[in-house]
Motif scaffolding. Structure first.
Motif, PDB file in Angstrom:
ATOM      1  N   GLU A 199       0.834  -1.203   0.000  1.00 40.40           N
ATOM      2  CA  GLU A 199       0.000   0.000   0.000  1.00 40.40           C
ATOM      3  C   GLU A 199       0.864   1.245   0.000  1.00 40.40           C
ATOM      4  OE1 GLU A 199      -3.236   0.471   2.700  1.00 40.40           O
ATOM      5  OE2 GLU A 199      -3.873  -1.610   2.461  1.00 40.40           O
ATOM      6  N   ASP A 200       0.324   2.294  -0.581  1.00 43.92           N
ATOM      7  CA  ASP A 200       0.999   3.587  -0.588  1.00 43.92           C
ATOM      8  C   ASP A 200       0.835   4.281   0.758  1.00 43.92           C
ATOM      9  OD1 ASP A 200       1.806   3.438  -3.273  1.00 43.92           O
ATOM     10  OD2 ASP A 200      -0.163   4.136  -3.951  1.00 43.92           O
ATOM     11  N   GLY A 201       1.914   4.929   1.197  1.00 42.53           N
ATOM     12  CA  GLY A 201       1.831   5.743   2.394  1.00 42.53           C
ATOM     13  C   GLY A 201       2.991   5.496   3.335  1.00 42.53           C
ATOM     14  N   PRO A 202       3.069   6.301   4.393  1.00 45.74           N
ATOM     15  CA  PRO A 202       4.111   6.122   5.402  1.00 45.74           C
ATOM     16  C   PRO A 202       3.914   4.773   6.114  1.00 45.74           C
ATOM     17  CG  PRO A 202       3.008   8.249   5.644  1.00 45.74           C
ATOM     18  CD  PRO A 202       2.224   7.457   4.656  1.00 45.74           C
ATOM     19  N   PRO A 203       4.993   4.047   6.388  1.00 47.79           N
ATOM     20  CA  PRO A 203       4.876   2.702   6.960  1.00 47.79           C
ATOM     21  C   PRO A 203       4.013   2.618   8.219  1.00 47.79           C
ATOM     22  CG  PRO A 203       7.136   3.126   6.321  1.00 47.79           C
ATOM     23  CD  PRO A 203       6.383   4.412   6.134  1.00 47.79           C
ATOM     24  N   GLY A 204       4.179   3.537   9.156  1.00 45.45           N
ATOM     25  CA  GLY A 204       3.401   3.471  10.392  1.00 45.45           C
ATOM     26  C   GLY A 204       1.911   3.574  10.147  1.00 45.45           C
ATOM     27  N   LEU A 205       1.516   4.486   9.271  1.00 43.17           N
ATOM     28  CA  LEU A 205       0.094   4.657   8.974  1.00 43.17           C
ATOM     29  C   LEU A 205      -0.455   3.494   8.171  1.00 43.17           C
ATOM     30  CD1 LEU A 205      -0.030   8.487   8.195  1.00 43.17           C
ATOM     31  CD2 LEU A 205      -0.597   7.292  10.315  1.00 43.17           C
ATOM     32  N   VAL A 206       0.325   2.992   7.213  1.00 48.85           N
ATOM     33  CA  VAL A 206      -0.110   1.845   6.412  1.00 48.85           C
ATOM     34  C   VAL A 206      -0.317   0.629   7.310  1.00 48.85           C
ATOM     35  CG1 VAL A 206       0.627   0.176   4.645  1.00 48.85           C
ATOM     36  CG2 VAL A 206       0.874   2.633   4.227  1.00 48.85           C
ATOM     37  N   LEU A 207       0.632   0.358   8.194  1.00 48.52           N
ATOM     38  CA  LEU A 207       0.500  -0.791   9.092  1.00 48.52           C
ATOM     39  C   LEU A 207      -0.741  -0.675   9.975  1.00 48.52           C
ATOM     40  CD1 LEU A 207       4.247  -1.202   9.911  1.00 48.52           C
ATOM     41  CD2 LEU A 207       2.802  -3.039   9.019  1.00 48.52           C
ATOM     42  N   LEU A 208      -0.990   0.504  10.521  1.00 57.32           N
ATOM     43  CA  LEU A 208      -2.180   0.689  11.356  1.00 57.32           C
ATOM     44  C   LEU A 208      -3.465   0.491  10.554  1.00 57.32           C
ATOM     45  CD1 LEU A 208      -1.135   3.729  13.573  1.00 57.32           C
ATOM     46  CD2 LEU A 208      -1.419   1.340  14.291  1.00 57.32           C
ATOM     47  N   ARG A 209      -3.502   0.975   9.321  1.00 58.76           N
ATOM     48  CA  ARG A 209      -4.683   0.773   8.460  1.00 58.76           C
ATOM     49  C   ARG A 209      -4.940  -0.708   8.233  1.00 58.76           C
ATOM     50  NH1 ARG A 209      -3.146   5.111   4.614  1.00 58.76           N
ATOM     51  NH2 ARG A 209      -2.200   3.462   3.390  1.00 58.76           N
TER      52      ARG A 209
END
Length: 155
Positions: A95-105
């Protein structure tokens, strides 16, 4: 409800699904191995997650991600392959995005019960004990986070 006494250990439900961050780093490989062991013990599925930014490290160089999606998918499959070698059911998510935010999503969407990460990924500096992504997840994850130390013996 009171906290458990000294002889009472808290009981946590077995997770049906684990999320593990995969980025090709040494610490990520250790996290994948740990996730495989935990998933095998729990009978859980593993979701290997890789976050993609505008640029991506390929063969040691930063290259535009949008032009290299096929190569990124191949790399992620290679990094997650040890899960299949342990006969653990798994999938990968890019997924696109910063790793921390992607993992939480992904944790939320997949209703994961546990997150497994290495201490540092490709973006962290030497000498940093805990990388920004693992720090972010420890602070914000709605589920327990296992951070696999850089020097930990693999299961």
């Amino acid at each position: 409800m009171s906290a458990p006494g000294p002889s009472e250990a808290p009981v946590f439900p077995r997770p049906r699904r684990l999320v593990v961050g995969v980025d090709g780093s040494h610490d990520s490989a250790r996290a994948v191995a740990t996730a495989a062991t935990l998933a095998a013990a729990c009978g859980a599925e593993v979701v290997g997650v890789h976050a993609v930014g505008l640029m991506h490290r390929i063969d040691g160089e930063m290259r535009p991600s949008d032009q290299n999606r096929e190569r990124i998918a191949t790399d992620v499959a290679t990094w997650a392959a040890p899960l299949g070698e342990r006969d653990v059911p798994y999938r990968t998510v890019i997924e696109d995005g910063p790793p921390g935010l992607v993992l939480l999503r992904v944790v939320e969407r997949e209703e994961a019960g546990l997150v497994v990460l290495g201490t540092r990924g490709l973006g962290s500096s030497e000498g940093v004990v805990l990388g920004s992504t693992s720090h972010h997840l420890v602070q914000h994850s709605p589920v327990p986070v296992v951070v696999v130390p850089h020097d930990a013996a693999l299961p």
